[in-house]
Design a protein around this motif. Structure first.
Motif, PDB file in Angstrom:
ATOM      1  N   GLU A  76     -30.793 -31.295 -18.935  1.00 41.67           N
ATOM      2  CA  GLU A  76     -30.206 -31.940 -17.765  1.00 41.67           C
ATOM      3  C   GLU A  76     -31.261 -31.907 -16.663  1.00 41.67           C
ATOM      4  O   GLU A  76     -31.938 -30.897 -16.484  1.00 41.67           O
ATOM      5  N   HIS A 123     -34.573 -30.752 -28.249  1.00 36.60           N
ATOM      6  CA  HIS A 123     -33.841 -30.035 -27.201  1.00 36.60           C
ATOM      7  C   HIS A 123     -33.253 -31.043 -26.218  1.00 36.60           C
ATOM      8  O   HIS A 123     -33.944 -31.967 -25.795  1.00 36.60           O
ATOM      9  N   THR A 124     -31.988 -30.861 -25.875  1.00 32.26           N
ATOM     10  CA  THR A 124     -31.390 -31.688 -24.833  1.00 32.26           C
ATOM     11  C   THR A 124     -31.518 -30.946 -23.514  1.00 32.26           C
ATOM     12  O   THR A 124     -31.573 -29.716 -23.483  1.00 32.26           O
ATOM     13  N   SER A 139     -38.122 -39.497 -22.500  1.00 30.89           N
ATOM     14  CA  SER A 139     -36.766 -39.962 -22.202  1.00 30.89           C
ATOM     15  C   SER A 139     -36.783 -40.868 -20.980  1.00 30.89           C
ATOM     16  O   SER A 139     -37.253 -40.469 -19.917  1.00 30.89           O
ATOM     17  N   TYR A 187     -29.138 -36.820 -18.399  1.00 31.76           N
ATOM     18  CA  TYR A 187     -29.368 -35.995 -19.579  1.00 31.76           C
ATOM     19  C   TYR A 187     -30.372 -36.685 -20.493  1.00 31.76           C
ATOM     20  O   TYR A 187     -30.331 -37.896 -20.669  1.00 31.76           O
ATOM     21  N   GLY A 188     -31.261 -35.890 -21.065  1.00 26.42           N
ATOM     22  CA  GLY A 188     -32.278 -36.421 -21.951  1.00 26.42           C
ATOM     23  C   GLY A 188     -32.513 -35.496 -23.116  1.00 26.42           C
ATOM     24  O   GLY A 188     -31.879 -34.448 -23.248  1.00 26.42           O
ATOM     25  N   ALA A 189     -33.465 -35.879 -23.957  1.00 26.66           N
ATOM     26  CA  ALA A 189     -33.831 -35.067 -25.110  1.00 26.66           C
ATOM     27  C   ALA A 189     -35.349 -35.085 -25.239  1.00 26.66           C
ATOM     28  O   ALA A 189     -36.002 -36.080 -24.928  1.00 26.66           O
TER      29      ALA A 189
END
Length: 149
Positions: free
Chosen positions: A75, A72-73, A120, A62-64
């Motif tokens: 996957e 925004h996050t 990220s 998971y990142g942003a």
């Protein structure tokens, strides 16, 4: 008769990631390397996207990312190699954002149209990785479809 099982001290995933990093650096274009500079201009891409297979599934992280001023996050199972740490048996990867045809974050791999680089990053333990699968570098090209009329 006794048979022996060969074991490896260094995971072969590290070797694969090192080779991938070397090839990716050629895409980035080294000023002192004529072929690398030409390849960089020709392809206009500096990333070789890949997925990582763990024991039972693809590695999902998971990142942003910031898009149009909003955080925004997301996957993802798609990555870019940044560094390989041989002694620690780890690798630093950046997360690639899967984008669908409507320029939104793709919720499922079937909806993915292209990949986008993000800031990220994370460090992964390569001892947990069973396989690496490289993807088409054209997934990072932004294709502009103009209306016919």
């Amino acid at each position: 008769m006794m048979t022996s099982i060969q074991t490896y001290e260094e995971p072969c995933i590290l070797d694969a990631l090192l080779e991938l990093k070397k090839q990716q650096e050629q895409l980035e274009g080294c000023p002192s390397d004529v072929y690398s500079s030409l390849l960089c201009k020709l392809l206009d891409i500096d990333t070789i996207p890949f997925t990582l297979q763990c024991k039972d599934s693809l590695l999902t992280l998971y990142g942003a990312t910031s898009k149009k001023g909003k955080l925004h996050t997301f996957e993802t199972t798609y990555f870019r190699i940044e560094q390989v740490h041989l002694k620690k048996k780890t690798a630093t990867v950046s997360l690639l954002l899967p984008i669908d045809m409507h320029e939104c974050v793709a919720k499922h791999h079937k909806d993915m149209f292209r990949l986008e680089k993000t800031n990220s990053t994370t460090v992964i333990d390569t001892r947990c990785i069973c396989a690496i699968h490289c993807l088409d570098i054209n997934l990072l090209k932004k294709i502009i479809i103009e209306p016919k009329w």
